[in-house]
Design a protein around this motif. Structure first.
Motif, PDB file in Angstrom:
ATOM      1  N   LEU A  84       0.872  -1.186   0.000  1.00 31.39           N
ATOM      2  CA  LEU A  84       0.000   0.000   0.000  1.00 31.39           C
ATOM      3  C   LEU A  84       0.910   1.237   0.000  1.00 31.39           C
ATOM      4  O   LEU A  84       1.736   1.390   0.897  1.00 31.39           O
ATOM      5  N   LEU A  85       0.758   2.057  -1.008  1.00 33.24           N
ATOM      6  CA  LEU A  85       1.598   3.258  -1.150  1.00 33.24           C
ATOM      7  C   LEU A  85       0.737   4.496  -0.969  1.00 33.24           C
ATOM      8  O   LEU A  85      -0.283   4.627  -1.649  1.00 33.24           O
ATOM      9  N   VAL A  86       1.117   5.362  -0.049  1.00 32.96           N
ATOM     10  CA  VAL A  86       0.379   6.616   0.135  1.00 32.96           C
ATOM     11  C   VAL A  86       1.174   7.725  -0.545  1.00 32.96           C
ATOM     12  O   VAL A  86       2.290   8.051  -0.124  1.00 32.96           O
ATOM     13  N   VAL A  87       0.611   8.297  -1.606  1.00 30.12           N
ATOM     14  CA  VAL A  87       1.351   9.257  -2.416  1.00 30.12           C
ATOM     15  C   VAL A  87       0.414  10.295  -3.019  1.00 30.12           C
ATOM     16  O   VAL A  87      -0.538   9.903  -3.675  1.00 30.12           O
ATOM     17  N   PRO A  88       0.588  11.572  -2.820  1.00 31.20           N
ATOM     18  CA  PRO A  88       1.472  12.151  -1.820  1.00 31.20           C
ATOM     19  C   PRO A  88       0.883  11.920  -0.431  1.00 31.20           C
ATOM     20  O   PRO A  88      -0.347  11.853  -0.290  1.00 31.20           O
ATOM     21  N   ALA A  89       1.766  11.820   0.567  1.00 34.90           N
ATOM     22  CA  ALA A  89       1.287  11.644   1.942  1.00 34.90           C
ATOM     23  C   ALA A  89       1.361  12.985   2.650  1.00 34.90           C
ATOM     24  O   ALA A  89       2.440  13.571   2.776  1.00 34.90           O
ATOM     25  N   THR A  90       0.224  13.469   3.089  1.00 30.62           N
ATOM     26  CA  THR A  90       0.198  14.763   3.787  1.00 30.62           C
ATOM     27  C   THR A  90       0.544  14.565   5.265  1.00 30.62           C
ATOM     28  O   THR A  90       0.506  13.433   5.789  1.00 30.62           O
ATOM     29  N   ALA A  91       0.822  15.684   5.941  1.00 33.11           N
ATOM     30  CA  ALA A  91       1.051  15.630   7.394  1.00 33.11           C
ATOM     31  C   ALA A  91      -0.185  15.056   8.078  1.00 33.11           C
ATOM     32  O   ALA A  91      -0.088  14.335   9.076  1.00 33.11           O
ATOM     33  N   VAL A 118       3.927   2.105   2.520  1.00 32.83           N
ATOM     34  CA  VAL A 118       5.003   3.048   2.197  1.00 32.83           C
ATOM     35  C   VAL A 118       4.378   4.438   2.050  1.00 32.83           C
ATOM     36  O   VAL A 118       3.408   4.601   1.310  1.00 32.83           O
ATOM     37  N   PHE A 119       4.935   5.393   2.760  1.00 34.69           N
ATOM     38  CA  PHE A 119       4.468   6.778   2.625  1.00 34.69           C
ATOM     39  C   PHE A 119       5.477   7.564   1.784  1.00 34.69           C
ATOM     40  O   PHE A 119       6.685   7.469   2.021  1.00 34.69           O
ATOM     41  N   ALA A 120       4.964   8.340   0.847  1.00 36.28           N
ATOM     42  CA  ALA A 120       5.827   9.269   0.087  1.00 36.28           C
ATOM     43  C   ALA A 120       5.363  10.684   0.449  1.00 36.28           C
ATOM     44  O   ALA A 120       4.501  11.255  -0.221  1.00 36.28           O
ATOM     45  N   PRO A 121       5.923  11.256   1.532  1.00 34.53           N
ATOM     46  CA  PRO A 121       5.427  12.563   1.979  1.00 34.53           C
ATOM     47  C   PRO A 121       5.756  13.690   0.996  1.00 34.53           C
ATOM     48  O   PRO A 121       6.794  13.655   0.339  1.00 34.53           O
ATOM     49  N   ALA A 122       4.865  14.656   0.919  1.00 31.63           N
ATOM     50  CA  ALA A 122       5.123  15.879   0.149  1.00 31.63           C
ATOM     51  C   ALA A 122       4.342  16.988   0.828  1.00 31.63           C
ATOM     52  O   ALA A 122       3.130  16.863   1.020  1.00 31.63           O
ATOM     53  N   MET A 123       5.047  18.025   1.221  1.00 28.65           N
ATOM     54  CA  MET A 123       4.379  19.141   1.923  1.00 28.65           C
ATOM     55  C   MET A 123       5.337  20.323   2.029  1.00 28.65           C
ATOM     56  O   MET A 123       6.509  20.217   1.638  1.00 28.65           O
ATOM     57  N   ASN A 124       4.853  21.394   2.576  1.00 26.64           N
ATOM     58  CA  ASN A 124       5.673  22.575   2.823  1.00 26.64           C
ATOM     59  C   ASN A 124       6.838  22.213   3.759  1.00 26.64           C
ATOM     60  O   ASN A 124       6.671  21.396   4.664  1.00 26.64           O
ATOM     61  N   VAL A 125       8.005  22.813   3.523  1.00 27.05           N
ATOM     62  CA  VAL A 125       9.204  22.449   4.286  1.00 27.05           C
ATOM     63  C   VAL A 125       9.009  22.651   5.792  1.00 27.05           C
ATOM     64  O   VAL A 125       9.456  21.824   6.603  1.00 27.05           O
ATOM     65  N   ASN A 126       8.328  23.737   6.178  1.00 28.25           N
ATOM     66  CA  ASN A 126       8.149  23.981   7.613  1.00 28.25           C
ATOM     67  C   ASN A 126       7.238  22.934   8.240  1.00 28.25           C
ATOM     68  O   ASN A 126       7.428  22.524   9.382  1.00 28.25           O
ATOM     69  N   MET A 127       6.239  22.509   7.461  1.00 24.29           N
ATOM     70  CA  MET A 127       5.368  21.429   7.963  1.00 24.29           C
ATOM     71  C   MET A 127       6.190  20.148   8.108  1.00 24.29           C
ATOM     72  O   MET A 127       6.108  19.447   9.106  1.00 24.29           O
ATOM     73  N   TYR A 128       6.993  19.853   7.065  1.00 23.08           N
ATOM     74  CA  TYR A 128       7.756  18.598   7.101  1.00 23.08           C
ATOM     75  C   TYR A 128       8.727  18.584   8.280  1.00 23.08           C
ATOM     76  O   TYR A 128       8.920  17.566   8.939  1.00 23.08           O
ATOM     77  N   GLU A 129       9.324  19.761   8.536  1.00 25.02           N
ATOM     78  CA  GLU A 129      10.320  19.805   9.616  1.00 25.02           C
ATOM     79  C   GLU A 129       9.685  20.021  10.994  1.00 25.02           C
ATOM     80  O   GLU A 129      10.384  19.990  12.004  1.00 25.02           O
ATOM     81  N   ASN A 130       8.383  20.234  11.026  1.00 22.83           N
ATOM     82  CA  ASN A 130       7.713  20.412  12.315  1.00 22.83           C
ATOM     83  C   ASN A 130       8.007  19.201  13.216  1.00 22.83           C
ATOM     84  O   ASN A 130       7.856  18.057  12.791  1.00 22.83           O
ATOM     85  N   PRO A 131       8.449  19.451  14.437  1.00 25.88           N
ATOM     86  CA  PRO A 131       8.833  18.331  15.314  1.00 25.88           C
ATOM     87  C   PRO A 131       7.713  17.302  15.506  1.00 25.88           C
ATOM     88  O   PRO A 131       7.986  16.109  15.693  1.00 25.88           O
ATOM     89  N   LEU A 132       6.451  17.759  15.425  1.00 20.07           N
ATOM     90  CA  LEU A 132       5.347  16.791  15.606  1.00 20.07           C
ATOM     91  C   LEU A 132       5.291  15.835  14.421  1.00 20.07           C
ATOM     92  O   LEU A 132       5.122  14.623  14.572  1.00 20.07           O
ATOM     93  N   VAL A 133       5.460  16.403  13.206  1.00 25.39           N
ATOM     94  CA  VAL A 133       5.448  15.549  12.006  1.00 25.39           C
ATOM     95  C   VAL A 133       6.635  14.591  12.062  1.00 25.39           C
ATOM     96  O   VAL A 133       6.513  13.392  11.802  1.00 25.39           O
ATOM     97  N   GLN A 134       7.813  15.127  12.420  1.00 30.50           N
ATOM     98  CA  GLN A 134       9.008  14.273  12.485  1.00 30.50           C
ATOM     99  C   GLN A 134       8.843  13.178  13.546  1.00 30.50           C
ATOM    100  O   GLN A 134       9.258  12.033  13.338  1.00 30.50           O
ATOM    101  N   ALA A 135       8.221  13.523  14.667  1.00 29.81           N
ATOM    102  CA  ALA A 135       8.008  12.507  15.713  1.00 29.81           C
ATOM    103  C   ALA A 135       7.041  11.433  15.210  1.00 29.81           C
ATOM    104  O   ALA A 135       7.223  10.232  15.471  1.00 29.81           O
ATOM    105  N   ASN A 136       6.015  11.868  14.469  1.00 28.54           N
ATOM    106  CA  ASN A 136       5.065  10.883  13.915  1.00 28.54           C
ATOM    107  C   ASN A 136       5.754   9.948  12.930  1.00 28.54           C
ATOM    108  O   ASN A 136       5.526   8.733  12.939  1.00 28.54           O
ATOM    109  N   ILE A 137       6.610  10.542  12.088  1.00 23.38           N
ATOM    110  CA  ILE A 137       7.332   9.713  11.104  1.00 23.38           C
ATOM    111  C   ILE A 137       8.222   8.705  11.845  1.00 23.38           C
ATOM    112  O   ILE A 137       8.241   7.508  11.516  1.00 23.38           O
TER     113      ILE A 137
END
Ligand code: PMT
Length: 396
Positions: A84-91, A118-137
């Motif tokens: 199962l591929l999630v593309v694009p994967a949002t926050a 498999v997640f293929a994330p794509a989003m704004n850089v600040n969202m991607y680097e948000n510690p909550l998103v990174q912790a979820n990943i």
């Protein structure tokens, strides 16, 4: 490669959804059976009709769409999936899955499947680097969910940074890797060194060589496809980092040595394709040297011999070296097998057309400790990579 593999493509609401038709088209051409599930927001970016036409299967977008041939759609599709591929994967979808929320067709199917997700994330850089998103990943990774790293560049929102959906080819290759090859390196960690090193003389000049990284990256991809965890220590190259490998970028021989010393204890198998500079300037100038009327004598000193170090620490690990030679190929490479305590060495005669630096093919001889020599035909570096790994697997 993907014949009869059932792939669920989950599309969530991001601008990068425009790349999904191209990806699905490649999967279908590779003979995969593709089923698309879209979130409601995804349908605002791309129409279900487009994806239905390209995937050649009905697209599911609502939790309570009229069931077609399936009784309980999220369970039946989840059971049949090979991936199962999630593309694009949002926050949003990453956060939902991380929290165990299943409130639409895509999130319920992700919860219900036992196939690799498999997640293929794509989003704004600040969202991607948000510690909550990174912790979820990080949490999802620790539960075995896989991620294809986003690329860095200009984002649709106008920002520059990490968050772009990788090229369709990169995603496609990652999927082929997961589904395509025999998993005879599952449970093993492979450390690959690749590319050239640069030994800086001053801030603008350096000593280097023509290694493109193609050989090493092909081995890293092949090892990943065969189920290994791969650590790729790479000098500066212009080819994309294969999805799903841990990339450790370095510049100089000293940095490559330090990175290898840091990671080699994790490895069961070490393959050293890197073309490491043997010499570095004795002194690195802080400012650019202005040219004068006379000559410039550069004093060089030896770089650390990484392979020598690894040979001394070898233990039960499998250690494979490379040798790029212009003369007495077998003789020179055989000396290295013994001197560096290798299991075997892959020797390229770089005077041969289609061999060695920068080419897509290579012409190699494999030389073992007991003096046996195997000669391979001129082959694509991808095929050479698998031949090398076949020999590694035989030694395991
Ligand atoms: O990157 P490509 O363009 O695809 O090209 C591939 C390649 C030609 C670089 C590759 O196939 C290859 O031959 N790599 C080894 C090139 C080389 O530096 O050979 P060498 O004989 O100098 O070194 C022998 C071995 O010792 C190599 O495994 C090298 O990684 C290692 N070494 C060398 C010097 C050093 N200081 N430390 C090392 O560990």
């Amino acid at each position: 490669m993907l014949t009869d593999k059932c792939i669920i493509v989950g599309v969530t609401g991001g601008i990068a959804a425009y790349k999904v038709p191209d990806l699905i088209s490649k999967l279908v051409k590779a003979k995969a059976e593709v089923h698309v599930i879209m979130t409601e927001s995804a349908t605002k970016f791309i129409t279900p009709l487009s994806l239905q036409t390209i995937s050649r299967n009905p697209v599911i977008s609502g939790m309570f769409d009229t069931p077609g041939e399936w009784e309980v759609q999220h369970v039946s599709l989840a059971d049949r999936a090979d991936l199962l591929l999630v593309v694009p994967a949002t926050a949003n979808i990453i956060g939902k899955v991380c929290a165990g929320i299943a409130d639409d067709m895509l999130s319920t199917t992700i919860m219900a499947t036992r196939a690799p997700v498999v997640f293929a994330p794509a989003m704004n850089v600040n969202m991607y680097e948000n510690p909550l998103v990174q912790a979820n990943i990080a949490k999802l990774k620790s539960h075995g969910y896989r991620f294809i790293e986003p690329a860095t560049g200009l984002l649709a929102c106008g920002y520059e940074g990490k968050g772009r959906l990788p090229e369709v080819n990169t995603i496609f290759e990652a999927i082929c890797g997961l589904l395509g090859a025999a998993k005879d390196l599952a449970g093993k960690t492979v450390l690959v060194t690749a590319g050239p090193t640069r030994e800086y003389i001053d801030p603008v000049r350096f000593l280097t060589n023509g290694s493109s990284g193609k050989m090493g990256y092909a081995i890293a991809k092949a090892a990943r496809d065969r189920g290994a965890r791969v650590i790729l220590v790479s000098g500066p190259v212009n080819i994309p980092v294969p999805a799903g490998v841990a990339h450790v970028p370095v510049i100089s021989a000293r940095e490559m040595f330090d990175a290898v010393v840091k990671h080699y204890t994790e490895a069961d198998i070490i393959i050293k394709t890197a073309a490491v500079a043997d010499y570095q300037p004795k002194e690195k100038l802080e400012s650019k040297l202005k040219k004068g009327p006379g000559d410039w004598n550069l004093e060089l000193e030896r770089t650390p011999d990484i392979l020598q170090y690894l040979g001394e620490k070898k233990g039960n690990r499998i250690l494979v070296g490379f040798a790029a030679e212009t003369d007495n190929l077998v003789q020179n490479a055989s000396v290295k097998v013994q001197a560096k305590n290798l299991d075997f060495i892959v020797a390229n005669d770089i005077t041969q057309p289609g061999a060695g630096f920068g080419t897509d093919t290579n012409v190699v001889k494999i030389i073992y400790r007991d003096g046996r020599v195997e000669e391979l035909d001129k082959l694509d570096k991808k095929e050479i990579a698998h031949h090398i790994l076949d020999r590694v697997v035989n030694l395991l």
